[in-house]
Design an enzyme around this catalytic site. Sequence first.
Site, PDB file in Angstrom:
ATOM      1  N   SER A 140     -22.629   7.924   8.420  1.00  0.00           N
ATOM      2  CA  SER A 140     -23.467   9.036   7.969  1.00  0.00           C
ATOM      3  C   SER A 140     -24.486   8.561   6.942  1.00  0.00           C
ATOM      4  CB  SER A 140     -22.590  10.125   7.346  1.00  0.00           C
ATOM      5  OG  SER A 140     -23.379  11.074   6.649  1.00  0.00           O
ATOM      6  N   TYR A 165     -16.556  13.414   1.965  1.00  0.00           N
ATOM      7  CA  TYR A 165     -17.062  13.140   3.308  1.00  0.00           C
ATOM      8  C   TYR A 165     -17.754  11.778   3.343  1.00  0.00           C
ATOM      9  CZ  TYR A 165     -20.031  13.368   7.455  1.00  0.00           C
ATOM     10  OH  TYR A 165     -20.668  13.064   8.630  1.00  0.00           O
TER      11      TYR A 165
END
Length: 350
Positions: A140, A165
Amino acid sequence: MKKVLITGMAGFIGHHLAKLLVASGYEVVGLDSINDYYDVNLKLARLKDLGFNTSDIEYNKLLKVENNSFIKLDLTDLENIKQLFKEQQFNYVVNLAAQAGVRYSLENPQSYVDSNITGFLNILESCRAYPVEHLVFASSSSVYGLSEEIPFHEDNCTDHPLAMYAASKKANEMMAHSYANLYNIPCTGLRFFTVYGPWGRPDMALHIFTKAMVEDKEFEVFNNGDMSRDFTYVGDIVESVKRLLPLAPKENNPAFNPKKPTSSKSSKPYQLFNIGNNSPIALMDFIKAIEKALNKKGKIVFKPMQPGDVQSTYANVESLFKYINFKPETRLEDGVKAFVEKYLELNKGS
């Protein structure tokens, strides 16, 4: 015919990738836990769009429609994941399944450890037990964290994540490298930059803003609208992944210097790429594109920056462009219009 496992096939990117790979002559097996992080009906609608009878879905039962199969499995279920690898003998694996969302990681960090770390470890262990030609996994853009060295390059420092995350995705990169080193598993990590398009997730800005405008409701825009994102159309993303599959990294990359190591390359069969549009768009321009597609003005409520968020993302994607000979080509207006049309179709009865 090459066989590909797509984890997270009921998800946004996984659904689009499955359609493209089947149309391109691959045999696809999709895996998803169909959890309730967001509306399960949207995930089931994606599977229906792929041709599956969703009333037949049972845990650990393989459904098959021509060259496309689906199985409901949880990535934390190592025994059944390994059994699937043993039976199917995959050529390629694309790991897209993950607990998504930056803000949700503030509320439920344990789910990120379960799905993104334990789940990914189980994929690596399965690739070790039943070797594959190439493991492509989703990282990401959030791994860049506190870095303000814009545009983000794969070799920028990623040691300062802002939320669990991002930390879990950084962990995935390091885990994959260790397995490339120990077990010679060819691994490519992709740092995704704000993917958007039809069938997008309800927790993403495009869906939230569109829904509010359609329903004539207010919606919040953070940092008083002073934000930008490297919005990348999902069709360009999956085309990039398709081109990448047969291009597995090899050992002894001459571009790797062990005396001056960089994070994106290795002497082991491992590499990292940014995957984005290389063209950041102001959030307010993004909202204007939605307004144009709907022919409606949004009722914006400006708010300060949210914890865990960043002001802008901007990908340097030169290395991936060269590697796969492809650049994203979808205009923002066209991509937003395609999303809005699909949103109105899916929600016409509500």
